[in-house]
Motif scaffolding. Structure first.
Motif, PDB file in Angstrom:
ATOM      1  N   PHE A  93      34.256  26.308  33.192  1.00  0.00           N
ATOM      2  CA  PHE A  93      35.172  26.401  34.419  1.00  0.00           C
ATOM      3  C   PHE A  93      36.294  26.777  34.273  1.00  0.00           C
ATOM      4  O   PHE A  93      37.054  27.401  35.083  1.00  0.00           O
ATOM      5  N   SER A  94      37.275  26.583  33.006  1.00  0.00           N
ATOM      6  CA  SER A  94      38.542  27.156  32.929  1.00  0.00           C
ATOM      7  C   SER A  94      38.524  28.468  32.702  1.00  0.00           C
ATOM      8  O   SER A  94      39.503  29.358  33.390  1.00  0.00           O
ATOM      9  N   VAL A  95      37.510  29.383  32.116  1.00  0.00           N
ATOM     10  CA  VAL A  95      37.594  30.550  32.181  1.00  0.00           C
ATOM     11  C   VAL A  95      37.330  31.245  33.520  1.00  0.00           C
ATOM     12  O   VAL A  95      38.148  32.348  33.996  1.00  0.00           O
ATOM     13  N   CYS A  96      36.327  30.541  34.339  1.00  0.00           N
ATOM     14  CA  CYS A  96      36.329  31.093  35.861  1.00  0.00           C
ATOM     15  C   CYS A  96      37.590  30.824  36.597  1.00  0.00           C
ATOM     16  O   CYS A  96      37.696  31.638  37.304  1.00  0.00           O
ATOM     17  N   PHE A  97      38.303  29.747  36.229  1.00  0.00           N
ATOM     18  CA  PHE A  97      39.431  29.681  37.085  1.00  0.00           C
ATOM     19  C   PHE A  97      40.314  30.542  36.893  1.00  0.00           C
ATOM     20  O   PHE A  97      40.919  30.885  37.981  1.00  0.00           O
ATOM     21  N   LEU A  98      40.444  30.855  35.601  1.00  0.00           N
ATOM     22  CA  LEU A  98      41.703  31.941  35.231  1.00  0.00           C
ATOM     23  C   LEU A  98      40.875  33.305  35.987  1.00  0.00           C
ATOM     24  O   LEU A  98      41.993  33.942  36.774  1.00  0.00           O
ATOM     25  N   VAL A  99      39.893  33.776  35.833  1.00  0.00           N
ATOM     26  CA  VAL A  99      39.459  34.836  36.559  1.00  0.00           C
ATOM     27  C   VAL A  99      39.517  35.171  37.888  1.00  0.00           C
ATOM     28  O   VAL A  99      40.151  36.015  38.403  1.00  0.00           O
ATOM     29  N   LEU A 100      39.264  33.891  38.799  1.00  0.00           N
ATOM     30  CA  LEU A 100      39.685  33.672  40.092  1.00  0.00           C
ATOM     31  C   LEU A 100      41.167  33.764  40.332  1.00  0.00           C
ATOM     32  O   LEU A 100      41.660  34.451  41.560  1.00  0.00           O
ATOM     33  N   ALA A 101      41.858  33.149  39.488  1.00  0.00           N
ATOM     34  CA  ALA A 101      43.205  33.065  39.801  1.00  0.00           C
ATOM     35  C   ALA A 101      43.811  34.525  39.586  1.00  0.00           C
ATOM     36  O   ALA A 101      44.685  34.937  40.464  1.00  0.00           O
ATOM     37  N   TYR A 102      43.559  35.175  38.747  1.00  0.00           N
ATOM     38  CA  TYR A 102      43.906  36.683  38.615  1.00  0.00           C
ATOM     39  C   TYR A 102      43.529  37.659  39.521  1.00  0.00           C
ATOM     40  O   TYR A 102      44.300  38.570  39.976  1.00  0.00           O
ATOM     41  N   LEU A 103      42.359  37.542  39.998  1.00  0.00           N
ATOM     42  CA  LEU A 103      41.888  38.261  41.054  1.00  0.00           C
ATOM     43  C   LEU A 103      42.877  37.814  42.318  1.00  0.00           C
ATOM     44  O   LEU A 103      43.004  38.967  43.166  1.00  0.00           O
ATOM     45  N   LEU A 104      42.777  36.719  42.596  1.00  0.00           N
ATOM     46  CA  LEU A 104      43.668  36.381  43.806  1.00  0.00           C
ATOM     47  C   LEU A 104      44.915  36.638  43.777  1.00  0.00           C
ATOM     48  O   LEU A 104      45.546  37.353  44.648  1.00  0.00           O
ATOM     49  N   LEU A 105      45.629  36.748  42.734  1.00  0.00           N
ATOM     50  CA  LEU A 105      47.248  37.375  42.591  1.00  0.00           C
ATOM     51  C   LEU A 105      46.850  38.899  42.811  1.00  0.00           C
ATOM     52  O   LEU A 105      48.082  39.465  43.432  1.00  0.00           O
ATOM     53  N   PHE A 106      46.093  39.446  42.325  1.00  0.00           N
ATOM     54  CA  PHE A 106      46.113  41.001  42.487  1.00  0.00           C
ATOM     55  C   PHE A 106      45.793  41.297  43.885  1.00  0.00           C
ATOM     56  O   PHE A 106      46.407  42.352  44.308  1.00  0.00           O
ATOM     57  N   GLN A 107      45.073  40.326  44.492  1.00  0.00           N
ATOM     58  CA  GLN A 107      44.552  40.733  45.831  1.00  0.00           C
ATOM     59  C   GLN A 107      46.024  40.494  46.791  1.00  0.00           C
ATOM     60  O   GLN A 107      46.268  41.296  47.714  1.00  0.00           O
ATOM     61  N   LEU A 108      46.778  39.515  46.475  1.00  0.00           N
ATOM     62  CA  LEU A 108      47.747  39.118  47.322  1.00  0.00           C
ATOM     63  C   LEU A 108      49.114  39.850  46.910  1.00  0.00           C
ATOM     64  O   LEU A 108      49.897  40.335  47.921  1.00  0.00           O
ATOM     65  N   PHE A 109      49.137  40.336  45.590  1.00  0.00           N
ATOM     66  CA  PHE A 109      50.677  41.067  45.136  1.00  0.00           C
ATOM     67  C   PHE A 109      49.894  42.361  44.384  1.00  0.00           C
ATOM     68  O   PHE A 109      50.488  42.604  43.122  1.00  0.00           O
ATOM     69  N   PRO A 110      49.299  43.459  44.855  1.00  0.00           N
ATOM     70  CA  PRO A 110      49.053  44.375  44.217  1.00  0.00           C
ATOM     71  C   PRO A 110      50.013  45.424  43.732  1.00  0.00           C
ATOM     72  O   PRO A 110      49.856  45.798  42.675  1.00  0.00           O
ATOM     73  N   GLU A 111      51.131  45.275  44.386  1.00  0.00           N
ATOM     74  CA  GLU A 111      52.173  46.185  43.969  1.00  0.00           C
ATOM     75  C   GLU A 111      53.230  45.691  42.782  1.00  0.00           C
ATOM     76  O   GLU A 111      53.949  46.242  42.197  1.00  0.00           O
ATOM     77  N   VAL A 112      52.970  44.272  42.719  1.00  0.00           N
ATOM     78  CA  VAL A 112      53.770  43.608  41.635  1.00  0.00           C
ATOM     79  C   VAL A 112      52.877  43.457  40.297  1.00  0.00           C
ATOM     80  O   VAL A 112      53.386  43.523  39.395  1.00  0.00           O
ATOM     81  N   VAL A 113      51.747  43.116  40.604  1.00  0.00           N
ATOM     82  CA  VAL A 113      50.815  42.406  39.517  1.00  0.00           C
ATOM     83  C   VAL A 113      50.359  43.719  38.976  1.00  0.00           C
ATOM     84  O   VAL A 113      49.113  44.227  39.219  1.00  0.00           O
ATOM     85  N   THR A 114      50.980  44.847  38.203  1.00  0.00           N
ATOM     86  CA  THR A 114      50.666  45.847  37.277  1.00  0.00           C
ATOM     87  C   THR A 114      50.859  45.798  35.763  1.00  0.00           C
ATOM     88  O   THR A 114      51.681  45.055  35.466  1.00  0.00           O
ATOM     89  N   ALA A 115      50.202  46.645  34.819  1.00  0.00           N
ATOM     90  CA  ALA A 115      50.480  46.566  33.623  1.00  0.00           C
ATOM     91  C   ALA A 115      51.883  47.095  33.325  1.00  0.00           C
ATOM     92  O   ALA A 115      52.636  46.288  32.461  1.00  0.00           O
ATOM     93  N   GLN A 116      52.356  47.943  34.251  1.00  0.00           N
ATOM     94  CA  GLN A 116      53.913  48.275  33.813  1.00  0.00           C
ATOM     95  C   GLN A 116      54.566  47.092  33.971  1.00  0.00           C
ATOM     96  O   GLN A 116      55.807  46.624  33.460  1.00  0.00           O
ATOM     97  N   ASN A 117      54.592  46.200  35.038  1.00  0.00           N
ATOM     98  CA  ASN A 117      55.503  45.057  35.364  1.00  0.00           C
ATOM     99  C   ASN A 117      55.636  44.006  34.207  1.00  0.00           C
ATOM    100  O   ASN A 117      56.274  43.104  34.003  1.00  0.00           O
ATOM    101  N   PHE A 118      54.217  43.745  33.520  1.00  0.00           N
ATOM    102  CA  PHE A 118      54.033  42.666  32.825  1.00  0.00           C
ATOM    103  C   PHE A 118      53.376  42.935  31.493  1.00  0.00           C
ATOM    104  O   PHE A 118      53.690  42.081  30.683  1.00  0.00           O
ATOM    105  N   LEU A 119      52.937  44.027  31.105  1.00  0.00           N
ATOM    106  CA  LEU A 119      52.101  44.392  29.785  1.00  0.00           C
ATOM    107  C   LEU A 119      53.389  44.141  28.524  1.00  0.00           C
ATOM    108  O   LEU A 119      53.306  43.475  27.488  1.00  0.00           O
ATOM    109  N   PRO A 120      54.486  44.738  28.624  1.00  0.00           N
ATOM    110  CA  PRO A 120      55.864  44.473  27.797  1.00  0.00           C
ATOM    111  C   PRO A 120      55.849  43.172  27.403  1.00  0.00           C
ATOM    112  O   PRO A 120      56.109  42.593  26.485  1.00  0.00           O
ATOM    113  N   ALA A 121      55.942  42.281  28.455  1.00  0.00           N
ATOM    114  CA  ALA A 121      56.514  40.834  28.513  1.00  0.00           C
ATOM    115  C   ALA A 121      55.143  40.082  27.733  1.00  0.00           C
ATOM    116  O   ALA A 121      55.317  39.049  26.855  1.00  0.00           O
TER     117      ALA A 121
END
Length: 323
Positions: A177-205
């Motif tokens: 359940f917890s694994v599925c929850f994270l997958v769905l959460a990340y898919l939702l964030l990417f759909q809602l904020f596609p220009e923000v949730v990018t590798a460039q914005n978060f990978l170094p952090a």
């Protein structure tokens, strides 16, 4: 420490979990996230670098909050801890129930090479008789291989339970359940904020977060005494937890600001259900009582010193075997 001494110290500590303190802690964490996002959206080189530093710090704080929730230290109701734990799991990239189940086993069998779930990699290394080359290089260059490997392992934890403990249905279903929850959460964030949730914005952090995680966590057990569980000596008792653990003392308020007192690891192992903001009082009571048996290093000295030693000598030595 004897059992009577342990119980005497325990009586002097408060295990209450005031809702207001939990809400304040969460508000501070969300403010830190909001500040990091605001800096990122400014779009300058300086604010980008600052945002990466704050995101890395926030990701570690999210891990610390997940850790508190896993121990039931945020609220007296288990469901509240589960909800909050899953929320913060999104920002530390760890499936909540996978981590909770494995971490509970770590506390039960702390210091046991053959039973502590956290020693799984160590067991494999000792079976091989050598540290894999990739880990040796990572150790020398400060590449956080163990921290990354732990995160990956927790994502595949349901598969491990399915293969090795198929009768443990509750753990299997919760972890899945917890694994599925994270997958769905990340898919939702990417759909809602596609220009923000990018590798460039978060990978170094994220990479910096892995480095921070390893620097803070490694001193707690690496190179500490260990033992092999037997029917005669299956586990250490709570009042013996100073034997396989080491605390790190950061000066001033760094312990609270950087690690949320996660660095006070001996205290946490003595009292796993003690909220993070009361661990310093536990330290004040435990350290004088243990004297030379209290294991502690200051700031980042352990990391600077130990990284100069070959990885094999650090993890394969039997010099620190407990009797």
């Amino acid at each position: 420490m004897e059992k009577e001494e342990y119980l005497e110290i325990k009586k002097q500590l408060s295990f209450e979990k005031p809702v207001i303190l939990t809400l304040v802690t969460m508000a501070v964490q969300l403010s830190l996230l909001a500040l990091a996002i605001a800096l990122l959206l400014q779009g300058t080189a300086l604010t980008y670098l600052l945002s990466q530093l704050l995101f890395a710090l926030y990701f570690f704080h999210a891990f610390a909050m997940l850790h508190e929730a896993g121990h039931g230290n945020l609220h007296k109701k288990r469901l509240v801890n589960w909800v909050v734990g899953h929320f913060f799991s999104v920002f530390c990239f760890i499936p909540f129930f996978s981590w909770q189940h494995m971490h509970q086993g770590h506390h039960v069998y702390a210091g046991s090479i053959n039973k502590d779930p956290g020693s799984r990699t160590l067991r494999k290394i000792r079976q091989l008789g050598k540290v894999p080359k990739l880990y040796q290089i990572g150790w020398k260059l400060w590449v956080p291989m163990p921290a990354i490997a732990q995160h990956v392992m927790l994502w595949f934890y349901p598969l491990r339970i399915w293969r090795e403990e198929p009768e443990n249905k509750r753990t299997l279903y919760q972890s899945f359940f917890s694994v599925c929850f994270l997958v769905l959460a990340y898919l939702l964030l990417f759909q809602l904020f596609p220009e923000v949730v990018t590798a460039q914005n978060f990978l170094p952090a994220i990479l910096l977060y892995f480095v921070l995680t390893e620097i803070i966590n490694a001193p707690h057990h690496v190179g500490m005494p260990h033992f092999y569980s037997t029917p005669e000596k299956d586990r250490l008792r709570l009042w013996e937890q100073n034997l396989p653990t080491r605390s790190c003392h950061y000066y001033g308020v760094l312990s609270e600001i950087v690690t949320l007192n996660f660095s006070l690891h001996t205290e946490h192992h003595f009292f796993p259900t003690l909220p993070w903001y009361r661990l310093k009082k536990a330290r004040d009571l435990i350290k004088p009582r243990l004297g030379k048996s209290y294991n502690e290093v200051g700031d980042f000295s352990w990391n600077w010193r130990t990284r100069k030693v070959a990885a094999g000598k650090v993890v394969l030595s039997d010099d620190a075997l407990l009797g």
